[in-house]
Design a protein around this motif. Structure first.
Motif, short mmCIF file in Angstrom:
data_model
loop_
_atom_site.label_atom_id
_atom_site.label_comp_id
_atom_site.label_asym_id
_atom_site.label_seq_id
_atom_site.Cartn_x
_atom_site.Cartn_y
_atom_site.Cartn_z
N ARG A 171 0.83 -1.32 0.00
CA ARG A 171 -0.02 0.01 -0.07
C ARG A 171 0.89 1.25 -0.03
NH1 ARG A 171 -4.90 -1.37 4.22
NH2 ARG A 171 -5.65 -3.24 3.40
N HIS A 172 2.06 1.16 0.31
CA HIS A 172 3.27 2.20 0.30
C HIS A 172 4.54 1.64 0.20
CE1 HIS A 172 3.06 1.24 4.56
NE2 HIS A 172 4.13 1.49 4.49
N LEU A 173 5.47 2.68 -0.21
CA LEU A 173 6.96 2.25 -0.31
C LEU A 173 7.47 3.05 0.53
CD1 LEU A 173 7.35 1.95 -4.29
CD2 LEU A 173 6.99 0.13 -2.40
N ARG A 174 8.71 2.47 1.29
CA ARG A 174 9.65 3.28 2.02
C ARG A 174 10.86 3.45 0.85
NH1 ARG A 174 8.89 3.06 7.69
NH2 ARG A 174 11.38 3.42 7.69
N ALA A 175 11.14 4.93 0.77
CA ALA A 175 12.17 5.15 -0.25
C ALA A 175 12.87 6.44 0.26
CB ALA A 175 11.44 5.73 -1.56
N SER A 176 13.88 6.50 -0.19
CA SER A 176 15.00 7.50 0.42
C SER A 176 15.07 8.60 -0.69
CB SER A 176 16.35 7.00 0.52
OG SER A 176 16.30 5.98 1.53
N ARG A 177 15.31 9.96 -0.16
CA ARG A 177 15.72 11.08 -0.74
C ARG A 177 16.68 11.77 0.03
NH1 ARG A 177 13.25 16.35 -1.94
NH2 ARG A 177 13.83 16.98 -4.17
N GLY A 178 17.85 11.77 -0.48
CA GLY A 178 18.84 12.40 0.45
C GLY A 178 19.16 11.55 1.49
N ASN A 179 19.29 11.83 2.59
CA ASN A 179 19.31 11.29 3.96
C ASN A 179 17.94 11.08 4.60
OD1 ASN A 179 22.06 11.18 3.87
ND2 ASN A 179 22.18 13.44 4.47
N THR A 180 16.88 11.38 4.07
CA THR A 180 15.52 11.11 4.62
C THR A 180 14.64 10.13 3.94
OG1 THR A 180 15.47 13.64 5.00
CG2 THR A 180 13.30 12.45 5.27
N THR A 181 14.05 9.39 4.93
CA THR A 181 13.37 8.04 4.49
C THR A 181 11.93 8.66 4.41
OG1 THR A 181 14.78 6.36 5.07
CG2 THR A 181 12.45 5.83 4.72
N HIS A 182 11.31 8.49 3.30
CA HIS A 182 9.96 8.66 3.08
C HIS A 182 9.04 7.68 2.92
CE1 HIS A 182 11.11 13.01 2.05
NE2 HIS A 182 12.05 12.44 1.84
N ILE A 183 7.73 7.83 3.20
CA ILE A 183 6.70 6.97 2.97
C ILE A 183 5.84 7.29 1.96
CG2 ILE A 183 4.62 5.56 4.29
CD1 ILE A 183 7.33 5.23 5.65
N ILE A 184 6.11 6.62 0.81
CA ILE A 184 4.97 6.99 -0.31
C ILE A 184 4.09 6.05 -0.66
CG2 ILE A 184 5.45 7.47 -2.84
CD1 ILE A 184 8.48 7.46 -2.59
N PRO A 185 2.59 6.63 -0.82
CA PRO A 185 1.47 6.12 -0.92
C PRO A 185 1.50 5.38 -2.27
CG PRO A 185 0.97 7.74 0.17
CD PRO A 185 2.14 8.07 -0.46
N ILE A 186 1.27 4.24 -2.75
CA ILE A 186 1.19 3.61 -4.00
C ILE A 186 0.62 4.38 -4.86
CG2 ILE A 186 0.53 1.45 -5.36
CD1 ILE A 186 2.89 1.03 -3.74
N GLU A 187 -0.54 4.89 -4.50
CA GLU A 187 -1.28 5.74 -5.74
C GLU A 187 -0.52 6.85 -6.07
OE1 GLU A 187 -3.26 6.48 -1.53
OE2 GLU A 187 -2.50 4.66 -2.89
N ASP A 188 0.36 7.48 -5.44
CA ASP A 188 1.05 8.70 -5.73
C ASP A 188 2.27 8.54 -6.83
OD1 ASP A 188 -0.62 10.07 -4.25
OD2 ASP A 188 1.15 10.34 -2.47
#
Length: 275
Positions: A171-188
């Motif tokens: 339902r979501h992915l944990r992905a990095s941008r720089g040094n920060t981990t973000h929670i990205i909803p699948i629909e986005d």
């Protein structure tokens, strides 16, 4: 009378388990020495690309492969490649293979069962070669088509529900941008693109990286929403804005909120025919 010599049939083998791939290759060498194995593929994406490039006479496809299943690879075949599925399915699912459009080999691979498939394929190719030779000698002769596209489509429709993964969809992915981990909803997510050992995740606003290969992610994504469109590229169909063909009939996709178009490999163009 025709004096044509029978050409060696060409085959591609695809399986994500190296040991089973070697077993199948060795068995085929023993049972069908004339068969030329032109390529092997470790997953579905590579199999689709190799089939498109090499146009083998036969593709032995493992049904459960990462990236693209053997069923999805078969859906994308546009040439005259005949499909043989390698499967561990139960007897209920195997009823779909009764059509002449496809053959199947059960895992674990047994020489006796593989011999039956080899014998059938030999007869089919001998008959088609004989008919092709008659065309040269007698232009009024009719050459039979190797794969029956309508029957193959029916088989795939029957098998697709059996191939659905029991693993819950993400339902979501944990992905990095720089040094920060973000929670990205699948629909986005607009699309995913492989980058060696990483996968780039693109949303309308940013790019992120995941330390997982795209094939690993693909098995956890809803196949109705995420489609393979090119080598290492999967799109979120819900985020598709428009399609465009250039002067060479190549297909390109425009995603919502994203300027750069994505090319579609010829092996996946059929997915967009209804659009």
């Amino acid at each position: 009378m025709s004096t044509h010599s029978i050409p060696r049939p060409r085959a591609l083998l695809a399986d994500d388990e190296p040991h089973l791939l070697r077993v199948l290759q060795d068995r085929l060498h023993e049972l069908w020495p004339e068969l030329e194995i032109v390529a092997t593929a470790p997953h579905g994406i590579a199999a689709a690309e190799q089939i498109e490039r090499l146009q083998p006479d036969i593709a032995f496809l493992d049904i459960q492969m990462p990236g693209l299943t053997g069923l999805e690879v078969a859906q994308g075949i546009e040439g005259a490649t005949r499909v043989v599925f390698v499967t561990a399915y139960d007897e209920h699912a195997l009823s779909a293979f009764e059509h002449e459009a496809v053959d199947y080999v059960l895992k674990p691979i047994r020489a006796e069962r593989l011999q039956l498939t080899v014998d059938r394929l030999r007869r089919v190719f001998a008959d088609c070669f004989e008919a092709s030779s008659q065309i040269e000698d007698e232009p009024s002769a009719v050459v039979p088509s190797l794969p029956d596209a309508a029957q193959l489509a029916k088989v795939l429709a029957q098998l697709m529900p059996h191939a659905a993964s029991a693993q819950p969809m993400l339902r979501h992915l944990r992905a990095s941008r720089g040094n920060t981990t973000h929670i990205i909803p699948i629909e986005d997510i607009l699309y995913l693109q492989s980058d060696e050992k990483y996968t780039m995740v693109r949303t309308a606003e940013h790019e992120y990286l995941i330390r997982s290969g795209i094939m690993e992610l693909a098995s956890q994504l809803d196949p109705q929403r995420f489609w393979q469109v090119h080598r290492g590229t999967m799109i979120n169909v819900d985020q598709l804005l428009s399609t465009r063909r250039d002067d060479n009939a190549r297909l390109f996709l425009q995603m919502r909120g994203h300027e750069r178009e994505l090319p579609v490999s010829r092996a996946y163009v059929h997915l967009f025919k209804a659009m």
